[in-house]
Enzyme design. Sequence first.
Site, PDB file in Angstrom:
ATOM      1  N   GLN A  64      -2.602   3.336   6.913  1.00 27.67           N
ATOM      2  CA  GLN A  64      -3.968   3.798   6.900  1.00 27.67           C
ATOM      3  C   GLN A  64      -4.206   5.246   7.250  1.00 27.67           C
ATOM      4  O   GLN A  64      -3.506   6.030   7.946  1.00 27.67           O
ATOM      5  CB  GLN A  64      -4.747   3.064   7.927  1.00 27.67           C
ATOM      6  CG  GLN A  64      -3.912   2.850   9.385  1.00 27.67           C
ATOM      7  CD  GLN A  64      -3.123   3.775  10.127  1.00 27.67           C
ATOM      8  OE1 GLN A  64      -2.214   3.882  10.115  1.00 27.67           O
ATOM      9  NE2 GLN A  64      -4.141   4.544  10.617  1.00 27.67           N
ATOM     10  N   ARG A 118       0.842  -1.228  -0.016  1.00 32.02           N
ATOM     11  CA  ARG A 118      -0.009  -0.023   0.012  1.00 32.02           C
ATOM     12  C   ARG A 118       0.804   1.418  -0.031  1.00 32.02           C
ATOM     13  O   ARG A 118       2.022   1.105   0.475  1.00 32.02           O
ATOM     14  CB  ARG A 118      -1.032   0.133   1.265  1.00 32.02           C
ATOM     15  CG  ARG A 118      -0.377  -0.080   2.604  1.00 32.02           C
ATOM     16  CD  ARG A 118      -0.537  -1.677   3.196  1.00 32.02           C
ATOM     17  NE  ARG A 118      -0.580  -1.417   4.590  1.00 32.02           N
ATOM     18  CZ  ARG A 118       0.245  -1.676   5.312  1.00 32.02           C
ATOM     19  NH1 ARG A 118       1.325  -1.863   4.832  1.00 32.02           N
ATOM     20  NH2 ARG A 118       0.204  -1.926   6.912  1.00 32.02           N
ATOM     21  N   CYS A 151      -7.384  -0.999  11.087  1.00 31.42           N
ATOM     22  CA  CYS A 151      -8.044  -1.982  12.090  1.00 31.42           C
ATOM     23  C   CYS A 151      -7.940  -1.371  13.624  1.00 31.42           C
ATOM     24  O   CYS A 151      -8.783  -1.753  14.575  1.00 31.42           O
ATOM     25  CB  CYS A 151      -7.523  -3.404  11.944  1.00 31.42           C
ATOM     26  SG  CYS A 151      -5.815  -3.786  11.530  1.00 31.42           S
ATOM     27  N   THR A 152      -6.713  -1.035  13.980  1.00 31.57           N
ATOM     28  CA  THR A 152      -6.555  -0.553  15.301  1.00 31.57           C
ATOM     29  C   THR A 152      -6.044   0.797  15.508  1.00 31.57           C
ATOM     30  O   THR A 152      -6.035   1.148  16.548  1.00 31.57           O
ATOM     31  CB  THR A 152      -5.776  -1.344  16.349  1.00 31.57           C
ATOM     32  OG1 THR A 152      -4.503  -1.506  15.739  1.00 31.57           O
ATOM     33  CG2 THR A 152      -6.408  -2.912  16.028  1.00 31.57           C
ATOM     34  N   GLU A 153      -5.521   1.317  14.318  1.00 33.32           N
ATOM     35  CA  GLU A 153      -4.854   2.537  14.461  1.00 33.32           C
ATOM     36  C   GLU A 153      -5.549   3.711  14.552  1.00 33.32           C
ATOM     37  O   GLU A 153      -6.760   3.866  14.365  1.00 33.32           O
ATOM     38  CB  GLU A 153      -3.838   2.680  13.390  1.00 33.32           C
ATOM     39  CG  GLU A 153      -2.598   1.588  13.489  1.00 33.32           C
ATOM     40  CD  GLU A 153      -1.983   2.156  14.666  1.00 33.32           C
ATOM     41  OE1 GLU A 153      -1.654   3.241  15.138  1.00 33.32           O
ATOM     42  OE2 GLU A 153      -1.464   0.966  15.308  1.00 33.32           O
TER      43      GLU A 153
END
Lengths: 825, 305
Positions: A187, A183, A462-464
Amino acid sequence: MAEKILSPQEKRIEANKGQVIFSKGSRVQRIYDSFQGSRSSVDVQRARYFTESFKTTEGQSLVLRWAKALYHVAENIEVIINDDELLVGRVGGQGKYGLIYPELDGCFLQSFAEQAANRVESPFEISDEDIRIIQKEIAPYWDGKTYYEDLARSLPEDVLKITYDPVDTFTSRFIANETSSMRSALQWVHDFGKGIDEGFESIKAEAQEKLSQLNPLDPHDSIDKAEFYEAVIIISDAIILWAQRYSDEARRLADSTKDEKRRQELLEISRIAAKVPRYPAESFYEAMQSQWFIQLFSRLEQKTGATISNGRMDQYLYPYYKKDIEAGKITKDFVKELFQCMWLGMAQYQDLYVSPAGVKFNEGYAHWEAVTVGGVDKNGNDAVNDLTYILLENKREFPLNYPDLAARVHVGSSQEYLEEVATTISDGAGFPKLLNDEEIIPLLLAKGADIASARDYAVSGCTEVRMPNLDTFTTPCAFLNLGAVMELTLRNGRMAKYGDELLTIETGNPADFASYEDFERAFIDQEKFVLKQTFRQQYIANRTRPKHFASPLGSALHALCMENGLDLHSEHIPGGIDLGYFDFIGLASVADSLAAIKKNVYEDKTLNWQQVLSAIDADYEGYEDVRQRLLHSPAYGNNDPYVDEIAKLIDRVGVEFAKENAKYLGVNIDLRYVSQSANVPFGKVVGALPNGRRAGTALSDGSSASQGADINGPTAVLLSNFNTKNTEYINRASRLLNVKLSPSTVAGRDGNAKIIALIRAWCKLKLWHLQFNIINRETLLKAQKNPEQYRSLLVRVAGYSAYFVELSPDLQEDIIQRTEHELSA
Amino acid sequence: MEEGIVTNIQHFSLEDGPGIRTVIFFKGCPFRCKWCANPETQKFHPELGWSRGSCLQCGSCVKKLYKYNISLKNEEVNWGDKTGRAGSIPSQEEVDLACPTKSLHIIGKKYKVSELIDILIEQKPFFDETGGLTLSGGEPLAQPNFAEALLKKAKGNGIRTAIETTSYAQWDVVENIASHIDYYMTDIKVMDSGLHEKWTGLPNQKLLSNIERLLGEFPKVHFRIRTPVIPGVNDNPEAIIAIGKFLKPFENRGELEWELLKYHRLGVPKYEALHREYPMGLVELSQDKFNELKSVASFVFENVI
Ligand code: SF4
């Protein structure tokens, strides 16, 4: 017959014979039915037009080329409005589609085009014509120019050999695995509020104004910055043009439809698409459409990790909602329907990975464009409002995985809010996931954020988390395979899978270690060496990324980029905070391995190194007694200081290394534990480990215990997490933490109170992330088949408890059939 | 410092009192209920246990623990001395060194009150506003000094307390323990004392009179009366109605509910692990019958769950 154990969501699905059912005959049902049966297909339009434009802009600045390429895409990409849609816009053809980004990893495209439909993980349909386009028009242009190839070429030999196979750099070795070629940035969340409230005409005007103020005598101004602002103008025109094409199409359809109701809808859509995101939105409907256009156009721009998240929707949409609802212009049902149209749009988009390593990291087609709700506002007050509740309620009623809902929690979160959160969790798939303001806000402050921005963070990925006007794009960092580090320690710098090649350093033969401390030191030396190589790899990735990517749209929405005339992909932006992170994969697997050796070889002396090493070489074939010994040693996840101390040491080496060496990279680079599905491919390359884990099997995931080893329940899992954090350092990012609960736990009497108690405890312990997995019938069936992985599964009845796997088959069957009992793991 | 013997400590318990609780299962009980699901908590002394499922049949126990007469015959590990005599079974450490799988294990461990308090304090964040400590067993009242010291210390540390008990002890013991309890769970199995003695080993007059006094004299304590519905013992309307009638006078005291628990056979593997016969054989209780008895119960008593 007794009822089966099903969550409410499962019950609904079962009642509908496996079909996802919305209210019958509803708009959302019709939209869902229109795509749900289709197979995922590759849509080449974005790659094709992007490449076409790039062929004509060689030599120009990257940000300008990017803006022009996106303009070309906006002009040419198919415009489709389907029946029933209230929000319009898609960036691919009909049905479920994924996009390709040849600038990133186009070097894999030739083989991908041939294999996409048949690959085991996440297959994609692709037409013969599109294969031709990829192979003739797209791939040849990018040959040798992709980010992936540049990175592989730039890595020094000693870093390369723990990254890729040096002979075939298209094959990952999964030791210090770079993720930057999967990527183009980590994110991200846009400042959607800016796009919606101001509109792109105003952003364009802002860029024109900036252009006019540049100093013509300073080439940095008159060339670099000028090109940047020109790119912002082009990108603004591009998104306005694209939306206008939807407006035109809606009008065309309105003219041809015989259905009067639909005609009115289409005329309204046409009006709105001509207005937003060009001008400021003035109603809730317009705000939603504006957001959807911006969100989608971002997908055309580039592939960011997890897909651009949605930010704090209950905050930036609230003024629009409040105004319209108070004026009686909209109803709650309409608000929900609009949200559901958006989620359905998301569900049709599939996250496509072209490179083999990328696919393995991200099995399935999932993307995490998280929607954030709750938490504190910029002033530190509770931010929950009506829209928060609507979004939670909507998650319960809407039976698809999208959106990925994230609820922020702080010590002052109200009981009412947590009740809604708990109800939502117990109603289905464990959503929302929770993020803890008490851990995250202080960490962001410590890393340099101002208090208002820190409090206004949005969940992304997802968790950031991100602070949309303060954070900057950072290069995705390495996933470091701790399981491999353990094997390198056992095999003196080598791994069974890669033969005799010395991959790292020689730290000695374990059989010669006189004390446990010698063994531990060897492990730490290997860990530090791999960390060093990881940081060197990162240095090169950081330097390479800005040469390959630009983000005119993301920059247009970012205050600091607009102020400084710098693209979001620049290595540094004045005033910005660069937050990057690297991952440790397999913490529990290796902490348990060290503990097992300490206990059995050095303390109890029930085993010697010779036995352990032979057993590992044989993958425990014929050594079941040795394996059982190791398996039944102290294990992480049980609040046992014996092993938690070891895990804490492994963590300390990581955070200390980051603290001392991130300065050479010039960015914050923090340690996190979020494996997603990467613990599976990473496990594949690692031989048997001294915690009894067999070769090739998955490593432990995130900050969770080794599979089945957490035999003391969820409070112990939380406490082990707490015990192993080195809180005197700030060089840490998220830890993914999953806790399993049974439907009867959460649905039963006082079910909510119990979930809330667990959430409050987690909040007080200042752990970053928490997500509940609801144990269902499937879990129990799996446990029957594969008891070793489910040793921790408890059967609870009032005044009684035992482990599920210890029950006889008929009693297990009984449990599967009953609902009265209590289960928890 | 008081010390006692404990079978097992269970965290994140959701079924043994309100909220999230830590349950301490005491070892030792004066009763021998034939349906007991926790036979390992009955005897007051440490015992050996063996789980068939995880045993490798490796024979290491036979060799390393030869002193204790361990045998491995017909795929069964067994041992001679089950009397609990001092020195008749190996220590925890000896067993750990001998058995690689923890198949062979010691049931029952001595704890000091202070050790248990340390464990409880770690769990405190999870108790929130409702949860806390639950004493269970076995019979907590059978180790009264230990139980009292533990409850007092827990209270002193701001931890709420609950108990699961038979209420079988001298009144002053029951009274003393109850004065440290917030949430009191006690069994009434069957009103007929003869039947009671036949199925549990002891008559029921003492515990019934204790329960009666408790309900009257501790108005602030929450009570939950539990009746396990057992085939052949009390799975008939008459037996259930009799219990209901006993509770009826307290219907309006508040903070009192009556819970019927369905007979289950989940304890069976534990009998096998101890090499004991499961006294109930193969009987079952159907869900329909249980539901029926529950509605009978609600007919006599208002607050049935
Ligand atoms: S009980 Fe343990 S030592 Fe004995 S045979 Fe079974 S596994 Fe081996």
